[in-house]
Motif scaffolding. Structure first.
Motif, short mmCIF file in Angstrom:
data_model
loop_
_atom_site.label_atom_id
_atom_site.label_comp_id
_atom_site.label_asym_id
_atom_site.label_seq_id
_atom_site.Cartn_x
_atom_site.Cartn_y
_atom_site.Cartn_z
N LEU A 14 0.82 -1.24 -0.22
CA LEU A 14 0.02 -0.07 0.13
C LEU A 14 0.89 1.35 0.06
O LEU A 14 0.36 2.32 -0.09
CB LEU A 14 -1.02 -0.05 1.15
N SER A 15 2.13 1.35 0.14
CA SER A 15 2.92 2.40 0.13
C SER A 15 4.42 1.61 -0.22
O SER A 15 4.60 0.42 -0.33
CB SER A 15 3.09 2.92 1.43
N PRO A 16 5.51 2.59 -0.61
CA PRO A 16 6.74 2.25 -1.06
C PRO A 16 7.30 1.29 -0.14
O PRO A 16 7.24 1.58 1.19
CB PRO A 16 7.27 3.49 -1.62
N VAL A 17 8.26 0.30 -0.39
CA VAL A 17 9.19 -0.48 0.48
C VAL A 17 10.38 -0.41 -0.05
O VAL A 17 10.78 -0.45 -1.11
CB VAL A 17 8.41 -1.87 0.65
N HIS A 18 11.36 -0.22 0.76
CA HIS A 18 12.66 -0.22 0.86
C HIS A 18 13.29 -1.34 1.79
O HIS A 18 13.03 -0.98 3.17
CB HIS A 18 13.58 1.09 0.83
N VAL A 19 14.18 -2.28 1.36
CA VAL A 19 14.80 -3.09 2.48
C VAL A 19 16.26 -3.05 2.28
O VAL A 19 16.80 -3.04 0.96
CB VAL A 19 14.49 -4.65 2.23
N GLY A 20 16.91 -2.54 3.18
CA GLY A 20 18.24 -2.31 3.11
C GLY A 20 19.18 -3.35 2.95
O GLY A 20 18.87 -4.47 3.56
N THR A 21 20.30 -3.43 2.36
CA THR A 21 21.42 -4.47 2.28
C THR A 21 22.71 -3.88 2.82
O THR A 21 23.67 -4.88 2.75
CB THR A 21 21.64 -4.76 0.62
N GLY A 22 22.77 -2.73 3.12
CA GLY A 22 24.08 -2.07 3.71
C GLY A 22 25.05 -1.86 2.55
O GLY A 22 26.14 -1.23 2.62
N PHE A 319 -4.96 -9.03 6.55
CA PHE A 319 -4.18 -8.33 7.88
C PHE A 319 -3.19 -7.41 7.44
O PHE A 319 -2.81 -7.57 6.13
CB PHE A 319 -3.55 -9.63 8.65
N PRO A 320 -2.88 -6.41 8.03
CA PRO A 320 -1.98 -5.33 7.86
C PRO A 320 -0.37 -5.75 8.31
O PRO A 320 -0.41 -6.80 9.24
CB PRO A 320 -2.27 -4.18 8.79
N ILE A 321 0.50 -5.24 7.61
CA ILE A 321 1.88 -5.68 8.24
C ILE A 321 2.93 -4.57 7.71
O ILE A 321 2.26 -3.77 6.78
CB ILE A 321 2.43 -7.20 7.30
N ARG A 322 3.78 -4.27 8.38
CA ARG A 322 4.92 -3.17 8.06
C ARG A 322 6.20 -3.82 8.05
O ARG A 322 6.72 -4.48 8.76
CB ARG A 322 4.73 -2.07 9.38
N VAL A 323 6.94 -3.48 6.68
CA VAL A 323 8.40 -4.09 6.55
C VAL A 323 9.22 -3.08 5.90
O VAL A 323 8.80 -2.21 5.35
CB VAL A 323 8.06 -5.32 5.60
N GLY A 324 10.68 -3.28 6.49
CA GLY A 324 11.36 -2.63 5.76
C GLY A 324 11.80 -1.36 6.36
O GLY A 324 11.26 -0.96 7.35
N PHE A 325 12.56 -0.70 5.76
CA PHE A 325 13.46 0.68 6.31
C PHE A 325 11.93 1.78 6.27
O PHE A 325 11.14 1.86 5.55
CB PHE A 325 14.43 1.28 5.14
N GLY A 326 12.42 2.57 7.45
CA GLY A 326 11.15 3.68 7.61
C GLY A 326 10.26 2.96 8.53
O GLY A 326 9.06 3.75 8.48
N SER A 327 10.08 1.73 8.82
CA SER A 327 8.77 1.39 9.44
C SER A 327 8.72 2.07 10.73
O SER A 327 7.38 2.24 11.18
CB SER A 327 8.85 -0.28 9.86
N TYR A 363 4.67 9.34 0.53
CA TYR A 363 3.86 8.14 1.14
C TYR A 363 4.79 7.63 2.53
O TYR A 363 6.06 7.68 2.15
CB TYR A 363 3.69 7.33 0.00
N PRO A 364 4.21 7.23 3.17
CA PRO A 364 4.94 6.69 4.45
C PRO A 364 5.30 5.26 3.74
O PRO A 364 4.75 4.76 2.92
CB PRO A 364 3.77 6.22 5.47
N LEU A 365 6.35 4.87 4.43
CA LEU A 365 7.00 3.70 4.07
C LEU A 365 6.51 2.21 4.63
O LEU A 365 6.22 2.29 5.90
CB LEU A 365 8.61 3.71 4.18
N GLY A 366 6.52 1.23 4.02
CA GLY A 366 6.51 -0.15 4.61
C GLY A 366 5.09 -0.81 4.60
O GLY A 366 5.08 -1.82 5.21
N TRP A 367 3.89 -0.13 4.13
CA TRP A 367 2.64 -0.72 4.33
C TRP A 367 2.18 -1.74 3.59
O TRP A 367 2.41 -1.59 2.29
CB TRP A 367 1.66 0.61 5.01
N ALA A 368 1.60 -2.94 3.89
CA ALA A 368 1.29 -3.87 2.91
C ALA A 368 0.04 -4.42 3.78
O ALA A 368 -0.10 -4.21 4.80
CB ALA A 368 2.02 -4.79 2.74
N VAL A 369 -0.72 -4.99 2.71
CA VAL A 369 -1.67 -6.10 3.32
C VAL A 369 -1.44 -7.33 2.83
O VAL A 369 -0.76 -7.59 1.68
CB VAL A 369 -3.29 -5.59 2.91
N GLY A 370 -1.77 -8.48 3.61
CA GLY A 370 -1.66 -9.88 3.07
C GLY A 370 -2.85 -10.64 3.54
O GLY A 370 -3.70 -10.59 4.21
#
Length: 375
Positions: A14-22, A319-327, A363-370
């Motif tokens: 539902l919003s952009p997601v970034h997952v960091g790798t370093g 269900f909702p879930i929040r993942v990744g950077f900026g959660s 947009y806030p980061l990390g929101w998804a539905v599953g």
């Protein structure tokens, strides 16, 4: 309880997601095409080999002078057709905000961009990131159902009866990684007392019974992440990163080995249908809290996300879930359960948003539905 349950965990962002790798790509490793709104990621070694000796020397001189110079010479080479195809690793679409940030950058850190994790097939959502979000919800659910207070005293986490409506978690004032690990071990019952000391038996962690694959490949999109502060103190701080776009869909394989809990192989059960309730309860409260903050500060794009989330959750299987950077702290540290006077329970002063030059418009980061689909 079945000995083995298998599900497809289907996620929609539902919003952009970034997952960091370093990792971070420096200014001399990519060149933007402003007209086509895309960026070419380069192999600098292949580029150097393809250039004439004179151009190679000029390029290296510019790189030595700084990131702005490196970008300028790369753009010039690209416009002249001097960047060979074999030097282009991949090409990614980019937002207007990303490209504008590259144009206006004045320091090297402002020109580096953070990639998503990649497999040979493309960028993917790591199962470990999603599993961490599941775990946070389950910790919350476990504590709320138990109804006792867990506090850090005499060098260890301990349960005690709750007094009235007091907070369920009483951590040390400045918790560190060791405190956090002990907290999870105590709540999920894999912390064991040996010779007067508390040890974590990681083999007994209930989440060993739950296995989650990585997702299939998605489509990366280069974006500008900004930091919103109510008084505008950090509005000019850009973070360049590759994200998955709103609307992206992912499918991960979730397997639950219920027999491990039945036969005491792990410290407790994490039944998938209970886990779904935990996710709705915990991330629903996080979204409710954040929505109030967004309303107070007029964050219209954020409110779009929370309204859509509210609508989607009318389906009880979602269900909702929040993942990744900026959660955010609420998602990661169970701040909802801390005493009001604890430093970690104080209202966050900033929010990270994506896709706009002005962070207030992102947009806030990390929101998804599953959904869990039985296999």
């Amino acid at each position: 309880m079945s000995f083995l349950e298998a599900y497809a965990l289907e996620l929609e962002l539902l919003s952009p997601v970034h997952v960091g790798t370093g990792e971070a790509y420096p200014a001399y490793a990519y060149v933007p095409d402003f007209a086509k709104k895309q960026v070419h990621l380069l192999d600098p070694s292949a580029l150097l080999l393809a250039l004439s000796q004179e151009r190679r020397k000029a390029f290296l001189q510019k790189v030595a002078e700084g990131p702005k110079g490196a970008q300028e010479v790369l753009r010039s080479l690209y416009q002249e057709g001097q960047v060979p195809q074999e030097a282009v690793v991949r090409t990614l679409p980019a937002s207007t905000a990303f490209l504008l940030a590259v144009k206006e950058a004045t320091a090297e850190a402002q020109l580096e961009y953070r990639p998503l994790p990649y497999s040979p097939q493309g960028p993917y959502l790591p199962g470990s990131s999603v599993k961490g979000a599941l775990r946070t919800a389950w910790l919350y659910w476990t504590l709320v159902r138990r109804g006792e207070v867990v506090e850090f005293r005499e060098g260890a986490w301990r349960f005690r009866p709750r007094r009235g409506e007091e907070a369920l978690v009483h951590p040390p004032k400045s918790p560190n990684l060791w405190h956090n690990q002990g907290f999870e071990g105590t709540v999920l019952a894999y912390a064991e007392a040996k010779q007067g000391r508390i040890h974590l038996n990681l083999y007994r962690d209930p989440f060993h019974a739950l296995r989650l694959s990585d997702s299939g490949p998605g489509e990366g999109f280069l974006n500008r992440i900004g930091v919103f502060h109510p008084r505008g103190q950090m509005a000019g701080m850009p973070i360049l990163a590759e994200t998955f776009r709103r609307g992206s869909r992912f499918r991960l394989l979730l397997r639950y080995h219920g027999g491990l809990a039945q036969h005491k192989g792990v410290a407790g059960a994490v039944p998938p249908q209970e886990l779904k309730k935990a996710l709705r309860e915990y991330y629903g409260k996080v979204a409710e809290w954040e929505r109030g903050w967004a309303e107070d500060h007029g964050l219209e794009k954020a409110l779009e996300v929370y309204r859509e989330l509210e609508e989607r959750l009318k389906d009880k299987e979602v269900f909702p879930i929040r993942v990744g950077f900026g959660s955010g702290r609420l998602s990661l540290r169970l701040a909802l359960l801390l005493p009001e006077d604890h430093p970690e329970a104080q209202e966050p002063k900033t929010r990270k948003t994506a896709g706009a030059k002005d962070p207030k418009d992102g947009y806030p980061l990390g929101w998804a539905v599953g959904q869990l689909v039985p296999l």
